[in-house]
Write an enzyme that holds these catalytic residues in place. Structure first.
Site, PDB file in Angstrom:
ATOM      1  N   ALA A  13      19.885   8.012 -28.016  1.00 50.67           N
ATOM      2  CA  ALA A  13      18.464   8.256 -28.315  1.00 50.67           C
ATOM      3  C   ALA A  13      17.960   9.396 -27.418  1.00 50.67           C
ATOM      4  O   ALA A  13      18.641  10.407 -27.269  1.00 50.67           O
ATOM      5  CB  ALA A  13      17.660   6.965 -28.170  1.00 50.67           C
ATOM      6  N   SER A  14      16.810   9.239 -26.776  1.00 51.36           N
ATOM      7  CA  SER A  14      16.198  10.373 -26.064  1.00 51.36           C
ATOM      8  C   SER A  14      16.884  10.772 -24.765  1.00 51.36           C
ATOM      9  O   SER A  14      16.540  11.806 -24.189  1.00 51.36           O
ATOM     10  CB  SER A  14      14.722  10.084 -25.796  1.00 51.36           C
ATOM     11  OG  SER A  14      13.994  10.226 -26.994  1.00 51.36           O
ATOM     12  N   VAL A  15      17.857   9.991 -24.300  1.00 52.87           N
ATOM     13  CA  VAL A  15      18.684  10.462 -23.178  1.00 52.87           C
ATOM     14  C   VAL A  15      19.410  11.745 -23.607  1.00 52.87           C
ATOM     15  O   VAL A  15      19.820  12.557 -22.776  1.00 52.87           O
ATOM     16  CB  VAL A  15      19.661   9.352 -22.716  1.00 52.87           C
ATOM     17  CG1 VAL A  15      20.647   9.864 -21.675  1.00 52.87           C
ATOM     18  CG2 VAL A  15      18.870   8.168 -22.129  1.00 52.87           C
TER      19      VAL A  15
END
Length: 361
Positions: free
Chosen positions: A65-67
């Protein structure tokens, strides 16, 4: 001797924490804690796939995801060092007919562009039987021109739209696909052999040892794939989008990524320092976000650069306590209450910094 006793104690406490949570079905995922790059604790708890009862292993591949945003930002930093772009370049230099003026690459990196959220745009204007790509986002922005939230650099507001556009800029300036650029310039040089940009539904390709993400359905009273639930239909029609998410990786590959960020393997220390520095807004106030990283300073710990990720079925976090050279890699593939996730991460931080901790209820 004291140091080794401390590490052994931390390892035992982390094992107790995650074993207890897993036994109560309050954690399903993989976890790694590093001290100067050496694993203090590495664990794998629960299922990779419910239908087949396949268990997770420490080599399971998770959607970050946003990592993922830190990888997209690194791609831009590499191109900047190669002289192929400048942080101050306007977006229309790379994406002709871009409908908003005076927004720079720097604004996209730091979430100071004011650009509207693409998910709202798709909810209103998209045929949900089709899977969208980054170019579709650009076309919808051109066609509908939704209003910006604020002028560039006036404020900080987290923007997935900005990171999708950064992926397009990487493609435009490098002459290759975003996935191929990430592979050739980041994953391959760092020997991150199991890491890739992966759009599971769009590519219809399966990965070995894949951790499928599950969400809880109140209606069905069980965990399900989001694909099976009408309220999560966007996981299908947004599946071709890259840059703001969809890097998939493992504990060991993320350990390699963490170590590389203490070196100049990818970019110079000067460039990294800029990535780990708060953005300065137009009113001279700063906000604690750099280039793909949240930033904080904590008494007794020092500088922390971190990022979390959330997408139906996944909750992820990479926390780098850079003054102490400690790292937390947290990958969960069974959606939990956000407050519990935060309480779990706080418990881990308390353990690794030898503070009193509680196992979350």
């Amino acid at each position: 001797m004291e140091q080794s006793n401390s590490i052994e104690r931390q390892s035992n406490q982390l094992d107790e924490l995650f074993t207890t949570l897993a036994d109560k079905k309050k954690f399903n995922g993989n976890i790694m804690v590093l001290d100067k790059g050496v694993p203090v604790f590495k664990g794998s708890f629960g299922f990779a796939q419910l239908a087949s009862s396949m268990m997770l292993t420490t080599d399971s591949v998770f959607e970050l995801a946003s990592v993922s945003k830190a990888f997209t930002a690194m791609g831009i930093m590499i191109l900047q060092e190669q002289g192929k772009l400048s942080y101050e370049d306007p977006i229309e230099k790379f994406l002709p007919d871009f409908p908003y003026a005076h927004i720079s690459v720097h604004n996209l990196l730091t979430h100071t562009s004011g650009l509207p959220d693409y998910m709202e745009l798709f909810e209103q204007h998209w045929d949900r039987s089709k899977i969208a790509t980054n170019h579709d986002i650009l076309e919808l922005l051109k066609l509908h021109k939704p209003e910006v939230y604020f002028r560039p650099n006036e404020k900080y507001e987290y923007s997935n739209t900005g990171y999708v556009l950064l992926a397009l800029i990487i493609e435009q300036t490098s002459g290759t696909s975003f996935a191929e650029f990430m592979k050739q310039r980041i994953f391959h040089p760092l020997e991150m052999e199991k890491t890739r940009v992966y759009n599971r539904r769009y590519s219809q390709e399966s990965i070995d040892n894949y951790a499928y993400g599950y969400v809880y359905s109140e209606h069905l009273d069980k965990y399900c794939l989001p694909d099976d639930l009408a309220e999560h239909d966007f996981v299908f029609y947004l599946d071709g989008i890259q840059g703001d998410g969809v890097v998939n990786s493992t504990l060991e590959d993320l350990r390699k990524w963490d170590r590389a960020l203490y070196t100049e393997k990818l970019v110079s220390n000067e460039t990294l320092e800029k990535a780990f520095s708060p953005v300065l807004l137009a009113d001279h106030q700063s906000y604690d976000y750099g280039y793909g990283w949240r930033i904080r300073n904590e008494p007794g710990v020092g500088k922390v650069v971190c990022h979390g990720g959330g997408w139906p079925g996944y909750q992820t976090r990479l926390g780098r306590y850079i003054d102490k050279d400690k790292t937390l890699i947290y990958l969960s593939n069974m959606e939990q209450d956000q407050a519990r996730t935060q309480a779990t991460i706080e418990a881990v931080e308390n353990i690794i910094f030898n503070r009193p901790y509680q196992i979350p209820e």
